[in-house]
Write an enzyme that holds these catalytic residues in place. Structure first.
Site, PDB file in Angstrom:
ATOM      1  N   LYS A 144       5.183   5.342 -11.439  1.00 19.51           N
ATOM      2  CA  LYS A 144       5.322   6.963 -11.289  1.00 19.51           C
ATOM      3  C   LYS A 144       6.029   6.775  -9.229  1.00 19.51           C
ATOM      4  CE  LYS A 144       0.624  10.542 -10.008  1.00 19.51           C
ATOM      5  NZ  LYS A 144       0.202   9.905 -10.900  1.00 19.51           N
ATOM      6  N   SER A 168      -6.256  10.639 -13.606  1.00 19.51           N
ATOM      7  CA  SER A 168      -4.164  10.548 -13.671  1.00 19.51           C
ATOM      8  C   SER A 168      -4.065   9.323 -14.128  1.00 19.51           C
ATOM      9  CB  SER A 168      -3.657  10.794 -12.448  1.00 19.51           C
ATOM     10  OG  SER A 168      -4.015  12.483 -11.692  1.00 19.51           O
ATOM     11  N   SER A 182      -1.843  12.856 -13.258  1.00 14.07           N
ATOM     12  CA  SER A 182      -0.543  13.536 -12.699  1.00 14.07           C
ATOM     13  C   SER A 182       0.518  12.717 -12.856  1.00 14.07           C
ATOM     14  CB  SER A 182      -0.709  13.187 -10.868  1.00 14.07           C
ATOM     15  OG  SER A 182      -1.273  12.385 -10.335  1.00 14.07           O
TER      16      SER A 182
END
Length: 602
Positions: free
Chosen positions: A78, A176, A152
């Site tokens: 990420k 997330s 996210s």
């Protein structure tokens, strides 16, 4: 031909038999990325030439071994986690910087031989649970491009679920690392806070943030988590403690009362939750309805009160100078914290402390929770039309977990009639991560819902351990009549033994049929310098007291010694005195006792 969804065991098996090299895998991954239909998954990637060079470096070095348990395994990160050589953007181009070093967790995975492919998309500054708040686009659910991927950690989930990498790293403050797993038929590990250090991670809420792992199966996610975890002096919130156990049967799991099951008119998801309750009950659990109110009230504090100020703290200067470069929704959430006073924040600290006491009382009635990961799934169009309210709904069953210091495991729980996935989460107090993984693997296997986008894929028996903490149990390797389904297996199962995994010894062992034994028994003998195929074994976990009784009944010339496995680890297991195999039939070439028994029965 590689399977659609990549798993660690499959790739390592191909590497061992010579049918695949890291360079060939890189070429296939690049082909898959080019052919992919979702252009919003990646923010940046390791250049193709550099990726091929990294693969060749692996091939020039030592072969896969215990010192590099992720040798040649591709992964994504990420883009709020630092990777040397690639910008960290947090999905905000104006914020981008080039870090000199890897984040702690990335460094550990690379040291283990893992192959970094690139950085994935996210809700900007990890603020959101839906995946639409990024200037790099909105990654979509792999099952229907009209629907959100969850956030996210949106790109991290889609990269795994579409078969572009084997595992990925995300982060989780409010959910997330779990919601995207639910929306893409994946496992999502949200570890105990601090178990995976956050050094090198752009903070969302520094005191609550967790690095998370996405993978198609629990065995892979758990293996990665164990490699990445551990203390780091550079992270003031890092911590370690002994792992805690959960009962393997007769465990009590909390479920929502019917009156508290909010699915926002989504009857399909409501039914899948009921199905998961029945499935976990069939695995030996006892469902216990509980009062969700204190947990729900704690969840509401994360965004509705003073805690949102922690999102502003590391970004204050950037927000003051570059607010116009931010996603409008994210700017409104983070910028809105500028009006939060210290008094309001402390009021919420006190409210949370009171709710934590109420929650502690509730845990007296159950061992873990089984909750929906998200109550429903929205289309991108719906989310963009109502971004705050619908995003808030997605965190209904996730927001409280970090605030109350729990660990969680998101597990696929089947599909709705419209083909969209549904997921549940197993939740337990801090440092029950090992135990949740063991139970989650059983639940995932029982659900039979495939791996990522491949709904028909079978979940292979894991070669890596998914074990409950071993503080009161001892692991033993068996090679013959004690194997599953063999005549003496009851000596393991009756005192509470459980099969952990199948494995193979290192090459320096010979295998014989012992004469004059009933039932027939083998003899495994160490042979230093011998280069054989290795012998199939099963690793069983026994209660410590039962282990002592079991060993006391082992007849000569057999005994318990240390066996080395092909992955370099050592475990207690059956060995035979060398003199006893003089003149005995050698069956080393068969590779295991099952193959021998099958041969004499035909």
């Amino acid at each position: 031909m590689l399977p659609r969804i990549l798993t660690i065991d499959e790739l390592q098996a191909r590497y061992r038999d010579g049918s695949l090299t890291p360079l060939q895998l890189v070429d296939e991954i690049l082909r898959r990325i080019t052919a992919g239909t979702d252009p919003a998954v990646w923010i940046s990637r390791v250049p193709d030439a550099a990726l091929r060079d990294a693969a060749q470096d692996l091939m020039r070095g030592a072969a896969p071994g215990a010192d590099q348990p992720l040798w040649g395994i591709p992964f994504a990160v990420k883009d709020n986690i630092d990777c040397a050589g690639l910008d960290t953007t947090a999905a905000c181009p104006a914020f981008a910087y080039r870090p000199p070093d890897d984040a702690a967790v990335v460094a550990r995975l690379r040291a283990a031989g893992a192959l970094l492919i690139g950085k994935t998309n996210l809700d900007q500054f990890a603020t959101g649970l839906n995946g639409t708040r990024s200037p790099y686009g909105a990654p979509r659910s792999v099952f229907d491009a009209r629907y959100i991927s969850g956030g996210s950690s949106s790109g991290s989930a889609v990269a795994v679920a579409s078969g572009q990498v084997c595992f990925s790293l995300g982060t989780d403050t409010a959910g997330s690392g779990r919601v995207p797993a639910a929306f893409n038929n994946l496992i999502g590990i949200k570890p105990t806070r601090g178990l995976l250090p956050t050094h090198g991670v752009v903070p969302a809420c520094r005191s609550l943030d967790c690095v998370t792992v996405f993978a198609a199966c629990t065995a892979d996610a758990d293996r990665v988590r164990r490699i990445a975890q551990g203390d780091d002096a550079r992270d003031p919130y890092a911590r370690t403690a002994p792992q805690q156990r959960l009962p393997t049967s007769g465990f009590r799991f909390a479920i929502l009362k019917p009156s508290e099951r909010e699915f926002f008119a989504d009857a399909q998801s409501a039914q899948r939750y009921a199905d998961a309750i029945a499935r976990l009950t069939a695995l030996g659990g006892m469902a216990v309805e509980f009062d969700y109110r204190p947990f729900r009230d704690a969840a509401a504090l994360l965004y509705a009160g003073g805690f949102v100020a922690e999102r502003l703290e590391p970004l204050r200067a950037f927000v003051e100078q570059h607010a116009d470069t931010m996603d409008p929704v994210v700017r409104g959430i983070i910028g809105g914290a500028q009006g939060v006073s210290a008094a309001e924040l402390f009021a919420d600290f006190n409210a949370l402390a009171a709710l934590r006491r109420q929650a502690e009382k509730a845990w007296a009635d159950f061992d873990l929770m089984l909750l929906p990961t998200a109550p429903t799934l929205y289309s991108v169009e719906q989310m963009q039309a109502d971004p705050i309210r619908l995003n808030s709904r997605l965190g209904l069953y996730t927001n409280f977990v970090n605030l109350l210091d729990y660990c969680a495991l998101a597990v696929p729980a089947g599909f709705r009639d419209d083909g969209l996935p549904f997921g549940v989460s197993l939740i337990a107090p801090a440092f029950h991560d090992d135990a949740l993984a063991a139970l989650g693997e059983r639940l995932h296997r029982a659900t039979q819902c495939g791996l990522g986008v491949d709904r028909s894929a079978a979940i292979a028996e894991p070669s890596a351990p998914i074990a409950v903490p071993a503080d009161e149990r001892i692991v033993i390797a068996v090679v013959g009549a004690h194997l599953s389904g063999m005549p003496l297996n009851r000596e393991l199962t009756e005192p509470g033994g459980s099969l952990l995994r199948r494995a193979r010894t290192a090459a320096h062992y010979r295998f014989y049929v012992l004469p004059d034994t009933t039932p027939k028994k083998p003899g495994l003998v160490q042979a230093p310098g011998f280069d054989g195929p290795g012998i199939d074994v099963e690793l069983w976990s026994l209660p410590a007291a039962a282990f002592g009784r079991f060993v006391s009944r082992i007849p000569s010339p057999l005994g318990i010694g240390k066996l080395r496995l092909e992955d370099g680890s050592e475990v207690s297991g059956f060995l035979c005195e060398a003199h006893a195999v003089s003149g005995a039939q050698e069956i080393t070439a068969l590779g295991g006792w099952r193959a021998y028994i099958a041969g004499i029965q035909t």
